[in-house]
Write an enzyme that holds these catalytic residues in place. Structure first.
Site, PDB file in Angstrom:
ATOM      1  N   ASP A  49       0.840  -1.210   0.000  1.00  0.00           N
ATOM      2  CA  ASP A  49       0.000   0.000   0.000  1.00  0.00           C
ATOM      3  C   ASP A  49       0.872   1.255   0.000  1.00  0.00           C
ATOM      4  O   ASP A  49       0.365   2.367  -0.119  1.00  0.00           O
ATOM      5  CB  ASP A  49      -1.008  -0.011   1.159  1.00  0.00           C
ATOM      6  N   GLU A 120      -1.534  -5.583   8.604  1.00  0.00           N
ATOM      7  CA  GLU A 120      -0.741  -5.036   9.699  1.00  0.00           C
ATOM      8  C   GLU A 120      -1.397  -5.342  11.046  1.00  0.00           C
ATOM      9  O   GLU A 120      -2.613  -5.238  11.180  1.00  0.00           O
ATOM     10  CB  GLU A 120      -0.593  -3.513   9.523  1.00  0.00           C
ATOM     11  N   GLU A 186       9.136  -4.324  10.783  1.00  0.00           N
ATOM     12  CA  GLU A 186       9.546  -3.023  10.255  1.00  0.00           C
ATOM     13  C   GLU A 186      10.054  -2.123  11.378  1.00  0.00           C
ATOM     14  O   GLU A 186       9.393  -1.919  12.393  1.00  0.00           O
ATOM     15  CB  GLU A 186       8.374  -2.336   9.523  1.00  0.00           C
TER      16      GLU A 186
END
Ligand code: KIV
Length: 278
Positions: A49, A120, A186
């Site tokens: 995204d 996520e 991340e």
């Protein structure tokens, strides 16, 4: 898409089998030509995204829609034959309920022929991941800095420092237990990324994490130097295509102004000499 083409691309089980082995290579892609360049080199390509920021000029990933993901997913899929395609679930398409997540994940897979979806979230998304994986939808999880939550995380900060590290380990364990086949880490401290990698049975895919992860991912426009609005510390620029493109555009403009483009080699002769008209 033919069954033969699909067969040669890795499946989630092949990705899991790489745990602790040769590191997995992945990049984001949003278009057919870029996907073609990665085909057979990357183990999987993510239709991220991040497309919203990288190609559409949005300030964050929050404005990305299902329609945008489907359009880019279809374009990327047309460029891949031997590389698996994973597609991001956009903000607002999966958080409300497992049923909402299933409807949108199924649509993404049906309309783009993706091999898996990514979403996520850690512990709080584990029930949704379980709901999807037990109904035929392979899920890649994404924990640590989750860009869709920047407004609650307070920006693009390193996650899991100090006591928060325990929560990250719990998140990684929860998504593993829920059936995710891999987990993106991340922007987390290197030692924590190594601890998580040792702790879970599925591959960890690092971005701003550690070379000790089971694989790495970068945003392609970052590593090629095409996206230059800002550069995160974890980005390594392997090329400077943005600078090259700008220089080429300037050279073209200069030649047009000087009437040196098009040159003799770029124009067409008439079939017979034209008769002079009085
Ligand atoms: O959207 C994206 O590009 C991502 C990667 C940075 C992991 O989620």
């Amino acid at each position: 898409m033919s069954a033969t083409a699909r067969k040669s691309a890795p499946m989630p089980q092949d990705i899991i089998a790489r745990k602790g082995g040769t590191p997995l290579v992945s990049l984001t892609a949003y278009t057919t030509p870029m996907a073609q360049l990665m085909d057979g080199i990357c183990d999987f390509v993510l239709v991220g995204d991040s497309v919203g920021m990288v190609l559409h000029g949005l300030p964050s990933t929050l404005g990305v829609t299902m329609e945008m993901m489907i359009l880019h997913g279809q374009a990327v899929r047309r460029g891949l034959t031997t590389t698996m395609m994973v597609i991001d679930m956009p903000f607002g398409s999966y958080e409300e309920s497992p049923q909402q997540a299933f409807a949108n994940a199924a649509r993404l897979m049906a309309e783009t022929d993706a091999g898996a979806v990514k979403l996520e979230g850690g512990t709080e998304m584990a029930p949704t991941i379980k709901f999807l994986t037990s109904r035929g939808i392979p899920v890649m999880a994404h924990i640590g800095l989750t860009p869709q939550s920047i407004n609650t995380l307070g920006g693009y900060k390193v996650q899991g420092r100090g006591a928060a590290g325990d929560q990250l380990i719990e998140d990684a364990q929860a998504v593993t237990d829920a059936g995710a086949f891999a987990v993106v880490l991340e922007k987390v401290p290197e030692t924590l990324a190594n601890t998580v990698t040792d702790a879970v049975a599925i591959p960890t895919i690092g971005i701003g994490a550690s070379a000790g992860c089971d694989g790495q991912i970068l945003v392609v426009d970052d590593m090629l130097g095409l996206f230059t609005a800002f550069k995160a510390k974890f980005v390594k620029r392997y090329a400077h295509l943005g600078d090259d493109a700008k220089a080429a555009i300037q050279a073209y403009a200069d030649e047009v102004h000087a009437r040196s483009f098009p040159g003799a080699e770029h124009v067409f002769a008439d079939e017979a000499p034209r008769k002079a008209t009085k």
